[in-house]
Every structure is written in C-alpha cells, then in structure tokens.
Design an enzyme around this catalytic site. Structure first.
Site, short mmCIF file in Angstrom:
data_model
loop_
_atom_site.label_atom_id
_atom_site.label_comp_id
_atom_site.label_asym_id
_atom_site.label_seq_id
_atom_site.Cartn_x
_atom_site.Cartn_y
_atom_site.Cartn_z
CB SER A 14 -0.95 -0.01 1.20
OG SER A 14 -0.24 -0.12 2.42
CD1 TRP A 15 5.74 3.71 2.86
CD2 TRP A 15 4.03 5.04 2.34
NE1 TRP A 15 6.12 5.02 3.09
CE2 TRP A 15 5.09 5.85 2.78
CE3 TRP A 15 2.83 5.65 1.96
CZ2 TRP A 15 5.01 7.24 2.83
CZ3 TRP A 15 2.74 7.04 2.02
CH2 TRP A 15 3.82 7.81 2.45
NE ARG A 35 6.89 -11.86 -2.82
CZ ARG A 35 6.61 -12.12 -1.55
NH1 ARG A 35 7.58 -12.40 -0.71
NH2 ARG A 35 5.36 -12.08 -1.10
CB ALA A 143 -0.85 3.89 1.93
CE LYS A 194 5.60 4.90 12.33
NZ LYS A 194 4.58 4.41 11.40
CB SER A 257 -2.58 2.45 12.80
OG SER A 257 -1.49 1.82 13.44
CB VAL A 282 4.23 -6.97 7.40
CG1 VAL A 282 5.35 -6.90 8.44
CG2 VAL A 282 4.42 -8.19 6.50
CD GLU A 284 8.04 -3.09 8.80
OE1 GLU A 284 8.78 -3.80 9.52
OE2 GLU A 284 8.28 -2.86 7.61
#
EC number: 1.1.1.94
Length: 331
Positions: A14-15, A35, A143, A194, A257, A282, A284
C-alpha cells in the site's frame, strides 16, 4: 542534483502504491518492482494495483514493471525501498548493481531483524552507500489517505540536506507538503518505535481502556522515544515536530494503522500467529519490539512501554496483567 529524474520503487504494498501515485505527479515514468508477475499482468489489465489501494488508477504507460530488482534499479538515480523490513535482506541479497552512487531512500519505517539495524545503517554496512546518499521518508502519512488525496506532510531526512530537498521536490503535489531534516537516525528510530507504541495502543484499546488512559500512554510514549533517540544519536532535534510526534499520533490512533489493529487483536485475546494470519499485512512493530529490546541491552534506556509490548508478544505474558503492571510506571 540528480542526473535524471528516473526513480525505481521496490515493493508493491500500500505504501509503495501511494508513493508511486505521488511521484507520478512530478516524473514522466517510474520503474516499479513487483515480486509477483501475475500481479503485474493484472495491474496492466485493470490499471490499478490488484492487492492494495485498488481505487487508485494509474496510467500504466508511464510505469515500467519489473520482477527483477537489479533490472529495475540499474538505470535510475533514485531507489525508493518500500518493502517490509523483515524481507529486506532476502529481497536485496542477490542484487549485483552498485548502489553506492545512487540516492537510496528508505520508506520502510522498520528495523532489519537479526542485524538489529535501522535501514540506513543496513544500506551503509552492506552496500557501502555513504550516509550522504541515504534518505528517509518520515512523518504522519497513511497510504489510504494519500489514495483519497487528503492533505499530508512528509519529512525527508538525509545528512546532505540538498539531496533531501531535491528528492522532497519530487514528492510535492496538491495534497503532499514536505520538510527536510538531517536526522536520519532519529527519524528512523522514531518510526520504528512508534509502531511498537501503536501495538501498545491497540492492546489497551482491546482491553477496553478508555481515551483518558490512551492520552497518558501516548504522552509517556513520546518521552520514551525521546530518551531512546537522544541516547542512541544525541543531536539537537524537536521531538514535537511531525516527523516524530505527528507520526506517533497518527499510528497510535488511526483506523488505518495496521500496528494498532494488530495490537487490538492481541488485546482481545488473539494469539500472535492468529492475528498475523487474519491481517494479511505485516505489522512492523512486531519485529521492532524484539529488535529494540535487544538494542536497548546496550543503551539501558528506561522504556516501560516497549518492554511491556515485548513481554506480551514474545514472553506470552497476559496482556491484561502486563498492562496493569505498566500503569504503575506511567504518569
């Protein structure tokens, strides 16, 4: 500053998709690494990313798609890394292209597990890229809101502020405003931390703590982040600026988020594995919690929030018990 305006984006999430949308306001074309070749074929057919931000339509004639990272980055001056940090080493392991003369930008907001390096350190150590050619994209910018073209602010950090400014110019568009910084250590570590805090925020939300406690948690969290980044890289920085506090706030509170969502599931009783499987994305902060714990064994900064998240995720301590203990350390 850069000999051409050709940019490669490594990553298809997305980002990465949001950054492609932003950059195509200012450059004629981009190289874009995926990928999965099937996703490329679907992208070309339907003119949008088949897996992320499907509402964003692209002019596919301005995108050069690749399934080979080396081919994607060979003829560009600027490389933007936008893949999860957990997969960075694997993805870049067999890249023979000399990256030391390129400007490489981390849009990852994560830490390299195992090595416990922020992305800038990893690029410097493994690819001999001078820090003056490493940039970091920081700041509160989901995003999903880029897809909706809602006004957002980004900070581009690089020890060479002229390079940061030149790249920031390529991100300016009607809904993106930019600032520059020379603090790649602080912005990267703040971005890592964060995500850990956002997991804590989600956990307490899942445990049905209210807004009052959330406010206490986040006000303590920014102090915790400041203690850590000041210890690791002691320079003058304004921790209240959007690259630090702003990014923390949006990641801890926003409906978009993924780290908060992951934490909420943990607080509601999901196991780590079941939460990861259900999210299909994912978080992070899961990897960051362990890495920060290990890094902090050297620096010994007082970090009760990060410690609590680590204990819940890796020591299998009950979220209810661990958060109750955490409440005694906050003020």
């Amino acid at each position: 500053m850069f000999s051409n305006s050709k940019i490669a984006i490594i990553g298809s999430g997305s980002w990465a998709t949001a950054l492609a949308k932003i950059l195509l306001h200012n450059v004629e074309s981009i190289n874009w690494y995926f990928r999965n070749s099937d996703n490329i074929e679907q992208f070309k057919r339907f003119k949008h990313n088949p897996s992320y931000l499907r509402g964003v339509e692209f002019d596919v004639n301005r995108i050069n798609f690749y399934t080979d990272i080396s081919a994607a980055i060979e003829d560009v001056d600027i490389v933007v890394l936008a893949i999860p940090s957990a997969f960075l080493k694997e993805s870049m392991a067999d890249v023979p292209v000399d990256l030391s003369k390129k400007f490489v930008v981390s849009a990852i907001k994560g830490i390299v597990p195992g090595d416990n390096l922020i992305v800038g350190q990893y690029l410097h150590q493994y690819f001999n890229i001078p820090y003056e050619r490493i940039g970091v994209i920081a700041g509160p910018c989901h995003a999903e809101e880029v897809a909706l073209e809602r006004l957002s602010y980004l900070t581009i950090a690089c020890p060479d502020v002229k390079k940061a400014r030149a790249f920031a110019f390529r991100l300016e568009c009607p809904y993106i405003r930019t600032h520059v910084s020379d603090d790649i250590y602080g912005t990267e570590y703040a971005s890592v931390l964060k995500n850990v805090v956002a997991i804590a925020s989600g956990i307490v939300h899942g445990l049905r703590y209210g807004d009052n406690f959330q406010a206490v948690l986040i006000s303590n969290a920014i102090q915790e982040i400041k203690r850590f980044v000041d210890k690791v890289h002691p320079i003058t920085r304004d921790i209240k600026s959007s690259a630090y506090l702003g990014d923390l706030l949006v990641t801890a509170y926003s409906q978009f988020s993924r780290n908060r969502t992951f934490g909420t599931m943990i607080g509601k009783g999901y196991s780590v594995r079941s939460a990861q499987l259900e999210m299909h994305m994912v978080a992070e902060g899961y990897y960051a919690a362990k890495s920060i714990k290990e890094i902090n064994e050297e620096f010994r900064v007082n970090m009760p929030i990060a410690e609590a998240v680590y204990n819940i995720l890796y020591e299998n301590i009950s979220p209810a018990i661990e958060i109750r203990l955490l409440t005694e350390h906050l003020r």
